[in-house]
Design an enzyme around this catalytic site. Structure first.
Site, PDB file in Angstrom:
ATOM      1  N   ASN A   1     -23.867  40.480  -5.426  1.00  0.00           N
ATOM      2  CA  ASN A   1     -22.897  41.576  -5.436  1.00  0.00           C
ATOM      3  C   ASN A   1     -22.170  41.598  -6.773  1.00  0.00           C
ATOM      4  O   ASN A   1     -22.847  41.665  -7.809  1.00  0.00           O
ATOM      5  CB  ASN A   1     -22.032  41.654  -4.176  1.00  0.00           C
ATOM      6  CG  ASN A   1     -21.248  40.426  -3.792  1.00  0.00           C
ATOM      7  OD1 ASN A   1     -21.802  39.436  -3.358  1.00  0.00           O
ATOM      8  ND2 ASN A   1     -19.947  40.470  -3.928  1.00  0.00           N
ATOM      9  N   ASP A   2     -20.857  41.583  -6.803  1.00  0.00           N
ATOM     10  CA  ASP A   2     -20.100  41.940  -8.018  1.00  0.00           C
ATOM     11  C   ASP A   2     -20.570  41.301  -9.329  1.00  0.00           C
ATOM     12  O   ASP A   2     -20.909  40.115  -9.353  1.00  0.00           O
ATOM     13  CB  ASP A   2     -18.639  41.493  -7.891  1.00  0.00           C
ATOM     14  CG  ASP A   2     -18.027  41.810  -6.566  1.00  0.00           C
ATOM     15  OD1 ASP A   2     -18.636  42.520  -5.765  1.00  0.00           O
ATOM     16  OD2 ASP A   2     -16.912  41.320  -6.330  1.00  0.00           O
TER      17      ASP A   2
ATOM     18  N   SER B   1     -15.379  36.306  -6.859  1.00  0.00           N
ATOM     19  CA  SER B   1     -15.467  36.970  -8.159  1.00  0.00           C
ATOM     20  C   SER B   1     -14.435  36.496  -9.172  1.00  0.00           C
ATOM     21  O   SER B   1     -13.356  36.022  -8.813  1.00  0.00           O
ATOM     22  CB  SER B   1     -15.311  38.471  -7.969  1.00  0.00           C
ATOM     23  OG  SER B   1     -16.526  38.976  -7.495  1.00  0.00           O
TER      24      SER B   1
ATOM     25  N   ASP C   1     -10.171  37.557  -7.300  1.00  0.00           N
ATOM     26  CA  ASP C   1     -10.826  38.291  -8.386  1.00  0.00           C
ATOM     27  C   ASP C   1     -10.038  38.265  -9.695  1.00  0.00           C
ATOM     28  O   ASP C   1      -9.687  39.320 -10.260  1.00  0.00           O
ATOM     29  CB  ASP C   1     -11.118  39.747  -7.962  1.00  0.00           C
ATOM     30  CG  ASP C   1     -11.862  39.824  -6.634  1.00  0.00           C
ATOM     31  OD1 ASP C   1     -12.487  38.812  -6.262  1.00  0.00           O
ATOM     32  OD2 ASP C   1     -11.803  40.866  -5.966  1.00  0.00           O
TER      33      ASP C   1
ATOM     34  N   GLU D   1      -9.589  45.427  -4.784  1.00  0.00           N
ATOM     35  CA  GLU D   1     -10.379  44.289  -5.236  1.00  0.00           C
ATOM     36  C   GLU D   1     -10.721  44.464  -6.723  1.00  0.00           C
ATOM     37  O   GLU D   1     -10.644  45.558  -7.280  1.00  0.00           O
ATOM     38  CB  GLU D   1     -11.673  44.190  -4.426  1.00  0.00           C
ATOM     39  CG  GLU D   1     -11.420  44.029  -2.926  1.00  0.00           C
ATOM     40  CD  GLU D   1     -12.681  43.698  -2.139  1.00  0.00           C
ATOM     41  OE1 GLU D   1     -12.669  42.688  -1.423  1.00  0.00           O
ATOM     42  OE2 GLU D   1     -13.673  44.444  -2.231  1.00  0.00           O
TER      43      GLU D   1
ATOM     44  N   TRP E   1     -20.238  47.918   0.168  1.00  0.00           N
ATOM     45  CA  TRP E   1     -20.320  47.095   1.375  1.00  0.00           C
ATOM     46  C   TRP E   1     -20.810  47.861   2.598  1.00  0.00           C
ATOM     47  O   TRP E   1     -21.213  47.253   3.586  1.00  0.00           O
ATOM     48  CB  TRP E   1     -18.971  46.423   1.656  1.00  0.00           C
ATOM     49  CG  TRP E   1     -18.678  45.420   0.596  1.00  0.00           C
ATOM     50  CD1 TRP E   1     -17.769  45.518  -0.405  1.00  0.00           C
ATOM     51  CD2 TRP E   1     -19.353  44.166   0.408  1.00  0.00           C
ATOM     52  NE1 TRP E   1     -17.833  44.414  -1.206  1.00  0.00           N
ATOM     53  CE2 TRP E   1     -18.784  43.575  -0.726  1.00  0.00           C
ATOM     54  CE3 TRP E   1     -20.379  43.500   1.084  1.00  0.00           C
ATOM     55  CZ2 TRP E   1     -19.217  42.335  -1.207  1.00  0.00           C
ATOM     56  CZ3 TRP E   1     -20.798  42.265   0.608  1.00  0.00           C
ATOM     57  CH2 TRP E   1     -20.220  41.703  -0.524  1.00  0.00           C
TER      58      TRP E   1
END
Ligand code: FRU
Length: 490
Positions: free
Chosen positions: A40-41, A101, A167, A222, A304
């Site tokens: 993901n990120d 993250s 994050d 986020e 998501w």
């Protein structure tokens, strides 16, 4: 293989064993995918020792989200990537529940510093908590600080969460001091971005709250980023659970706030708000400064909601977006694909000022790895509706409909091959400006990134369409003048 491998060694052994088995030709041409498993990120996006480094949220052992690691790749041009071994695994008391993250910053002593969220697993009497950790290394191997977590709930005034606190994006100021922004969820103001400062990167002080959702823009924010650009200060966040409002669609979004920052009292005067990307699959972007001063952004080309229902056709799942250069024009954040893409242009086909009405395909304009700009010149035309089909085969197509009268574009992948009941369309502003409407499409097999009017609006979307659907057609409700420049990519 060592006898008692650490969790990180185990992942690195697994990567070594998997790498030769992974079909390279299934990967996109220039979008980064995880070496194996889930991604993901984007994390730790930076330029270090002559190369771009990009880390990513990574679960190597399956194509679903799981205990978070940091995957790692390097590139000279942000288009061709080389994998490096997994950089972080959840293997200390401060991050046993996952390395979430974060970001990276090169240090004057030559080391690379990583800042990430350490998740501390739930115990019998408490929920999982989140705090910020750091690690230092040479660009391949990283050592986590024994002081982790270095930014924790105890640093915060009352009302902020220890469960949603993540994050960290770090940078160094000209005077050598460190700054960090991190996301939190305040009891009343909900998604909030907090600023911290530090002299050495280990001992951090809370400086203040930069901005917050105040129940207007989602429940939690986020992946913040905060940087000066073209005379403004930009705050990027990815809101969760946003209600549709203004130009924002419901659910997981991306948002840019432009304003002025007064460092002395940590006051951010927000002047405007806009979605970063209007697409179906774009989330959690992060930026870095290129050596030539460009502010570059890359995002997770997913979200998501959409990832849950997406097909898992390859031994890896998910991809990063095309890296984009950011700039501000007329108080609005624009994006353009990085110019490095021009090095991949092959077999350019141009059609200048041709008239189209009936659905038409044009010689040389087709394919699924393409950088194509379509310029509509609708001035002297009665045309109100223009339709572009891409990834078109006998059974499939992805449609871009321009309603010129309303100044709106509809991106529609409903016929793109999905059999899932998820969002497939987006509506976005697309006005004729100075007599023209320009649509630049970057296609890389299973994705389309559409830059409208020089990047004023961007629509990013994965498409699940079989690769043999590679037709492109143009149609309008009345004769309309078009120019097309299509670069095949290789
Ligand atoms: C955003 C996010 C981050 C978190 C990470 C976990 O997509 O939810 O807030 O750190 O993913 O993988």
């Amino acid at each position: 293989m060592s006898k008692n491998p650490t969790p990180l060694e185990r992942v690195r052994d697994y990567e070594r064993e998997q790498a030769p088995k992974l079909p390279a030709d299934e990967r996109p041409l220039f979008h980064l995918t995880p070496l194996v498993g889930w991604m993901n990120d984007p994390n730790g996006f930076c330029y270090y020792k002559g190369q771009y480094h990009l880390f990513y949220q990574y679960h190597p052992f399956s194509r679903q989200w799981g205990p978070m690691h940091w995957g790692h790749a390097v590139s000279d041009d942000l288009l061709h990537w080389t994998y490096l071994p997994c950089a972080l695994a959840p293997d200390t008391a401060a991050d046993a529940g996952g390395c979430f993250s974060g970001s990276a910053v090169p240090l004057p002593d030559g080391r690379l510093m990583l800042a990430y969220t350490g998740v501390q697993p739930a115990g019998t009497f408490r929920r999982e908590t989140q705090a910020q950790c750091v690690a230092f290394g040479d660009g391949t191997d990283f050592e986590k600080s024994l002081l982790n977590p270095v930014v924790r709930h105890a640093h915060l005034p009352e009302g902020y969460s220890e469960f949603d606190f993540r994050d960290p994006k770090i940078w160094r100021e000209a005077d050598g001091t460190f700054r960090m922004v991190a996301a939190n969820r305040h009891e009343e103001r909900q998604g909030a971005i907090l600023l911290f400062s530090s002299r050495d990167g280990l001992d951090w002080q809370f400086a203040g709250e930069i901005d917050a959702s105040r129940k207007e823009y989602g429940r939690m924010w986020e992946c913040p980023d905060f940087f000066p650009l073209d005379g403004k200060q930009v705050l990027l966040v990815s809101p969760q659970e946003m209600q549709a409002r203004e130009e924002f669609h419901a659910g997981y979004g991306t948002m840019a706030m432009l304003g002025t920052f007064h460092e002395k009292d940590c006051q951010f005067d927000r002047e405007s708000v806009q979605p970063v990307d209007h697409g179906l699959t774009f989330y959690a972007p992060q930026t870095t400064l290129a050596p030539d001063g460009r502010r570059l952004m890359i995002g997770w080309m997913d979200n998501w909601e959409t990832c849950k229902e997406a097909p898992r056709r390859h031994p890896w799942y998910a991809q990063m977006s095309m890296p984009r250069e950011l700039f501000i024009r007329n108080g609005h954040l624009y994006q353009r694909p990085i110019r490095e893409i021009e090095t991949m242009w092959r077999d350019t086909v141009s059609h200048e000022q041709i008239t189209v009405q009936e659905e038409t395909s044009l010689p040389g304009v087709q394919g699924r790895t393409l950088d194509m700009t379509v310029t509509l010149h609708p001035q002297a035309s009665a045309c109100r509706r223009f339709t572009l089909h891409v990834a078109k085969g006998r059974a499939h197509y992805v449609q871009v409909r321009c309603d010129l009268a309303r100044g709106e574009l509809i991106f529609d992948r409903s016929h793109g091959g999905s059999c899932r009941d998820i969002a497939h369309t987006r509506h976005v502003k697309a006005e004729v400006q100075n007599g023209n409407l320009t649509l630049r499409l970057l296609m890389d097999k299973e994705s389309v990134e559409l830059f409208i009017n020089g990047g004023e609006q961007v629509v990013t979307s994965l498409i699940p369409t079989p690769l043999d659907a590679d037709g492109i057609t143009f149609a309008a409700d009345a004769p309309v003048l078009l120019s097309i420049e299509a670069h095949h990519l290789a």
